[in-house]
Motif scaffolding. Structure first.
Motif, PDB file in Angstrom:
ATOM      1  N   ALA A   1     -25.744 -15.910  -3.715  1.00  0.00           N
ATOM      2  CA  ALA A   1     -24.300 -16.024  -3.454  1.00  0.00           C
ATOM      3  C   ALA A   1     -23.487 -15.216  -4.460  1.00  0.00           C
ATOM      4  N   ASP A   2     -23.924 -15.191  -5.717  1.00  0.00           N
ATOM      5  CA  ASP A   2     -23.180 -14.433  -6.732  1.00  0.00           C
ATOM      6  C   ASP A   2     -23.163 -12.946  -6.398  1.00  0.00           C
ATOM      7  N   PHE A   3     -24.306 -12.415  -5.990  1.00  0.00           N
ATOM      8  CA  PHE A   3     -24.369 -10.989  -5.659  1.00  0.00           C
ATOM      9  C   PHE A   3     -23.517 -10.684  -4.433  1.00  0.00           C
ATOM     10  N   ARG A   4     -23.577 -11.527  -3.410  1.00  0.00           N
ATOM     11  CA  ARG A   4     -22.784 -11.290  -2.205  1.00  0.00           C
ATOM     12  C   ARG A   4     -21.297 -11.336  -2.516  1.00  0.00           C
ATOM     13  N   ARG A   5     -20.909 -12.246  -3.394  1.00  0.00           N
ATOM     14  CA  ARG A   5     -19.494 -12.353  -3.764  1.00  0.00           C
ATOM     15  C   ARG A   5     -19.036 -11.095  -4.502  1.00  0.00           C
ATOM     16  N   VAL A   6     -19.846 -10.628  -5.435  1.00  0.00           N
ATOM     17  CA  VAL A   6     -19.488  -9.426  -6.197  1.00  0.00           C
ATOM     18  C   VAL A   6     -19.427  -8.208  -5.292  1.00  0.00           C
ATOM     19  N   LEU A   7     -20.408  -8.071  -4.404  1.00  0.00           N
ATOM     20  CA  LEU A   7     -20.436  -6.916  -3.512  1.00  0.00           C
ATOM     21  C   LEU A   7     -19.264  -6.939  -2.538  1.00  0.00           C
ATOM     22  N   LEU A   8     -18.890  -8.121  -2.063  1.00  0.00           N
ATOM     23  CA  LEU A   8     -17.738  -8.228  -1.167  1.00  0.00           C
ATOM     24  C   LEU A   8     -16.461  -7.828  -1.897  1.00  0.00           C
ATOM     25  N   ILE A   9     -16.322  -8.248  -3.150  1.00  0.00           N
ATOM     26  CA  ILE A   9     -15.146  -7.866  -3.935  1.00  0.00           C
ATOM     27  C   ILE A   9     -15.099  -6.362  -4.127  1.00  0.00           C
ATOM     28  N   ILE A  10     -16.264  -5.739  -4.381  1.00  0.00           N
ATOM     29  CA  ILE A  10     -16.305  -4.288  -4.558  1.00  0.00           C
ATOM     30  C   ILE A  10     -15.868  -3.573  -3.288  1.00  0.00           C
ATOM     31  N   PHE A  11     -16.384  -4.024  -2.137  1.00  0.00           N
ATOM     32  CA  PHE A  11     -16.006  -3.410  -0.867  1.00  0.00           C
ATOM     33  C   PHE A  11     -14.513  -3.570  -0.603  1.00  0.00           C
ATOM     34  N   VAL A  12     -14.016  -4.784  -0.821  1.00  0.00           N
ATOM     35  CA  VAL A  12     -12.598  -5.050  -0.546  1.00  0.00           C
ATOM     36  C   VAL A  12     -11.706  -4.239  -1.487  1.00  0.00           C
ATOM     37  N   MET A  13     -12.063  -4.184  -2.773  1.00  0.00           N
ATOM     38  CA  MET A  13     -11.246  -3.441  -3.721  1.00  0.00           C
ATOM     39  C   MET A  13     -11.298  -1.944  -3.442  1.00  0.00           C
ATOM     40  N   THR A  14     -12.445  -1.448  -2.951  1.00  0.00           N
ATOM     41  CA  THR A  14     -12.528  -0.034  -2.585  1.00  0.00           C
ATOM     42  C   THR A  14     -11.592   0.281  -1.419  1.00  0.00           C
ATOM     43  N   LEU A  15     -11.634  -0.568  -0.398  1.00  0.00           N
ATOM     44  CA  LEU A  15     -10.731  -0.380   0.742  1.00  0.00           C
ATOM     45  C   LEU A  15      -9.278  -0.543   0.311  1.00  0.00           C
ATOM     46  N   HIS A  16      -9.027  -1.488  -0.574  1.00  0.00           N
ATOM     47  CA  HIS A  16      -7.666  -1.712  -1.070  1.00  0.00           C
ATOM     48  C   HIS A  16      -7.158  -0.491  -1.836  1.00  0.00           C
ATOM     49  N   SER A  17      -8.014   0.075  -2.686  1.00  0.00           N
ATOM     50  CA  SER A  17      -7.609   1.259  -3.443  1.00  0.00           C
ATOM     51  C   SER A  17      -7.366   2.449  -2.525  1.00  0.00           C
ATOM     52  N   PHE A  18      -8.199   2.574  -1.483  1.00  0.00           N
ATOM     53  CA  PHE A  18      -8.000   3.649  -0.515  1.00  0.00           C
ATOM     54  C   PHE A  18      -6.651   3.497   0.179  1.00  0.00           C
ATOM     55  N   SER A  19      -6.325   2.266   0.556  1.00  0.00           N
ATOM     56  CA  SER A  19      -5.035   2.013   1.221  1.00  0.00           C
ATOM     57  C   SER A  19      -3.868   2.309   0.289  1.00  0.00           C
ATOM     58  N   GLU A  20      -4.023   1.958  -0.985  1.00  0.00           N
ATOM     59  CA  GLU A  20      -2.958   2.258  -1.941  1.00  0.00           C
ATOM     60  C   GLU A  20      -2.758   3.769  -2.074  1.00  0.00           C
ATOM     61  N   GLY A  21      -3.869   4.508  -2.096  1.00  0.00           N
ATOM     62  CA  GLY A  21      -3.743   5.963  -2.162  1.00  0.00           C
ATOM     63  C   GLY A  21      -3.032   6.536  -0.955  1.00  0.00           C
ATOM     64  N   VAL A  22      -3.364   6.013   0.236  1.00  0.00           N
ATOM     65  CA  VAL A  22      -2.675   6.458   1.441  1.00  0.00           C
ATOM     66  C   VAL A  22      -1.192   6.097   1.377  1.00  0.00           C
ATOM     67  N   GLY A  23      -0.904   4.900   0.854  1.00  0.00           N
ATOM     68  CA  GLY A  23       0.489   4.483   0.736  1.00  0.00           C
ATOM     69  C   GLY A  23       1.291   5.385  -0.177  1.00  0.00           C
ATOM     70  N   ILE A  24       0.684   5.820  -1.276  1.00  0.00           N
ATOM     71  CA  ILE A  24       1.382   6.729  -2.188  1.00  0.00           C
ATOM     72  C   ILE A  24       1.653   8.066  -1.511  1.00  0.00           C
ATOM     73  N   GLY A  25       0.652   8.573  -0.799  1.00  0.00           N
ATOM     74  CA  GLY A  25       0.847   9.844  -0.108  1.00  0.00           C
ATOM     75  C   GLY A  25       1.907   9.758   0.975  1.00  0.00           C
ATOM     76  N   VAL A  26       1.891   8.649   1.736  1.00  0.00           N
ATOM     77  CA  VAL A  26       2.870   8.481   2.814  1.00  0.00           C
ATOM     78  C   VAL A  26       4.277   8.326   2.252  1.00  0.00           C
ATOM     79  N   SER A  27       4.398   7.699   1.082  1.00  0.00           N
ATOM     80  CA  SER A  27       5.733   7.469   0.516  1.00  0.00           C
ATOM     81  C   SER A  27       6.449   8.774   0.176  1.00  0.00           C
ATOM     82  N   PHE A  28       5.706   9.869   0.010  1.00  0.00           N
ATOM     83  CA  PHE A  28       6.333  11.161  -0.265  1.00  0.00           C
ATOM     84  C   PHE A  28       6.802  11.855   1.005  1.00  0.00           C
TER      85      PHE A  28
END
Length: 225
Positions: free
Chosen positions: A186-213
């Motif tokens: 369970a610990d590994f699955r939780r960590v890996l899920l957080i990594i996946f979610v944070m990666t997608l979140h960071s990608f979305s933030e990057g898109v948001g910065i680009g779109v804001s211009f």
């Protein structure tokens, strides 16, 4: 009778030799243990020496990239350039690293404060999600030529994000044998899920910065974001 006395003498002679051998074995085992511990200490010292070098190299690389990509003016004149979009996205990416500073100051937090921190982070994310949903549904720009309404696109994006998280969670639950180092189950699955979610979140933030211009007020809005 003579043979029994002779056997007793041989046993008496052999007993000290066996005791000497027994005494010698712990010394040998202690010597091997000391050698192993010394080798582990030397490896730890080598790791301690290597780590600062990698950190210094990364710090120098960050400074070089920040200096070479610095635009002529932080405030775009007219339409923003690719360099402006890149540089503000780069600064935003570096700023995310500031989130580890509290853990550097207090590496061992009590479970109560861990719960408080998670509650604050969850509240901020809920508020940000609500704000983004409202902004997406009420989006209206003259440059928008999409056939889908802004509300439909907003809910479509939210649905895709939710499907990604649920799909990733189900996939990890079906592969319990996965592990990294000492993390498993369970610990590994939780960590890996957080990594996946944070990666997608960071990608979305990057898109948001680009779109804001983009858009009519992109030069001011992008810098503000």
């Amino acid at each position: 009778m003579v043979e029994s006395q002779r056997g007793a003498k041989q046993a008496a002679v052999a007993a000290p030799q066996s005791r000497e051998n027994d005494d010698a074995d712990p010394k040998q085992s202690n010597g091997s243990t000391d050698t192993d511990s010394k080798e582990e200490l030397s490896r730890d010292k080598e790791d301690e020496v290597r780590t600062p070098k990698r950190v210094m190299f990364a710090a120098v690389l960050v400074l070089v990239i920040s200096y070479l990509t610095f635009p002529d003016s932080l405030q775009p004149v007219g339409r923003p350039t690719v360099q402006h979009v890149w540089y503000f996205g780069w600064i935003s990416a570096l700023s995310t690293g500031l989130g580890v500073l509290p853990l550097v100051i207090a590496p061992k937090l009590d479970t109560f404060w861990v719960g408080v921190s998670n509650a604050i982070a969850a509240g901020m994310m809920v508020a940000a999600s609500y704000s983004l949903m409202v902004e997406g549904c009420t989006f209206d720009e003259p440059d928008d030529i999409s056939q889908l309404s802004s509300t439909a696109r907003t809910f479509l994006g939210a649905g895709l994000g939710l499907a990604f998280i649920v799909g990733t969670k189900n996939f990890l639950e079906q592969h319990e044998e996965l592990h990294i180092g000492s993390l498993a189950g369970a610990d590994f699955r939780r960590v890996l899920l957080i990594i996946f979610v944070m990666t997608l979140h960071s990608f979305s933030e990057g898109v948001g910065i680009g779109v804001s211009f983009g858009g009519e007020n992109g030069s001011e809005l992008g810098v503000f974001i």
